[in-house]
Design an enzyme around this catalytic site. Sequence first.
Site, PDB file in Angstrom:
ATOM      1  N   GLY A  18       0.787  -1.221   0.000  1.00 55.57           N
ATOM      2  CA  GLY A  18       0.000   0.000   0.000  1.00 55.57           C
ATOM      3  C   GLY A  18       0.824   1.279   0.000  1.00 55.57           C
ATOM      4  O   GLY A  18       1.886   1.368  -0.626  1.00 55.57           O
ATOM      5  N   TYR A 165     -12.321   5.425  15.238  1.00 55.21           N
ATOM      6  CA  TYR A 165     -11.307   5.589  14.197  1.00 55.21           C
ATOM      7  C   TYR A 165     -10.886   7.051  14.094  1.00 55.21           C
ATOM      8  O   TYR A 165      -9.691   7.359  13.946  1.00 55.21           O
ATOM      9  CB  TYR A 165     -11.839   5.102  12.854  1.00 55.21           C
ATOM     10  CG  TYR A 165     -10.837   5.249  11.722  1.00 55.21           C
ATOM     11  CD1 TYR A 165      -9.652   4.522  11.721  1.00 55.21           C
ATOM     12  CD2 TYR A 165     -11.079   6.120  10.661  1.00 55.21           C
ATOM     13  CE1 TYR A 165      -8.724   4.664  10.690  1.00 55.21           C
ATOM     14  CE2 TYR A 165     -10.161   6.266   9.629  1.00 55.21           C
ATOM     15  CZ  TYR A 165      -8.991   5.534   9.654  1.00 55.21           C
ATOM     16  OH  TYR A 165      -8.073   5.683   8.632  1.00 55.21           O
TER      17      TYR A 165
END
Length: 276
Positions: A18, A165
């Site tokens: 990634g 988050y």
Amino acid sequence: MTKALSGTTIIMSGGSRGIGLAIAVRAAREGANIALIAKTDQPDPRLAGTIHTAAAAIEDAGGQALPIVGDIRDDETIASAVEKTVAQFGGIDVVVNNASVLNLSPSADLDPKRYDLMQDVNVRGTFMLTRAAIPHLLASPDPKVLTLSPPINLDPRWLAGHPAYTMAKYGMTLAALGFAHELGRKGVSSTCLWPATLVATDAIGNLPGGDQMVKVSRRPEIVADAAFEVLTTAGQSLNGQTVIDEDLLRSRGVTDFAPYSMTGKDEGLAPDLFIG
């Protein structure tokens, strides 16, 4: 010609795949030494690549790699990684806080262990890796801390949609801003970097509806190119800033963003979380 990052040593959390891997390969093309701390030692059917394939990609790109299998939540792993990096490369010039856990569950649905995982990897990992590298950063001629975290946007939709988050990512940003103010006067430049659009990573692809989200995303290389700009900006001009990849690249003269798109067209892209 001397490459832009020749002799520069980077220690990075994560990086097997990634955005982290894209940053590592981009830096390697410019001659950097890169130590990766990551957990993926063996192939996982849900995830592309391991720390070993990442190290091979770094070396194929022209850099030197030091793969360190370990958990960024573990203090002994961090201390050992810093020690090994300094022993092999002679110092540390850059810390890249890339490791991050994504979980968009609402509060009532979030398992406490998942909450702890996000806080420990995202916030504590960022703080402790940077902390461990401070003596070596202070000995570097132009030290950098680069943290992959967003601008702090208190729009209620980010707090209402996935509070845990949001807290974990904003915690990374607060840590980076803390370093900017604490260490900036000692010569360390600490900058946050965040993508303007979704980026096609396994973290996105593995979410429900991930296939569609990938189609409206950009490639990790856009973040890597922006990271390269941060790491090659001398001195303190980006210290304490939260930089958006597209904005920074435009300011450095990039005008064509279509090659970064998964579709090859710079249209119909989805903005990333915390943007707008």
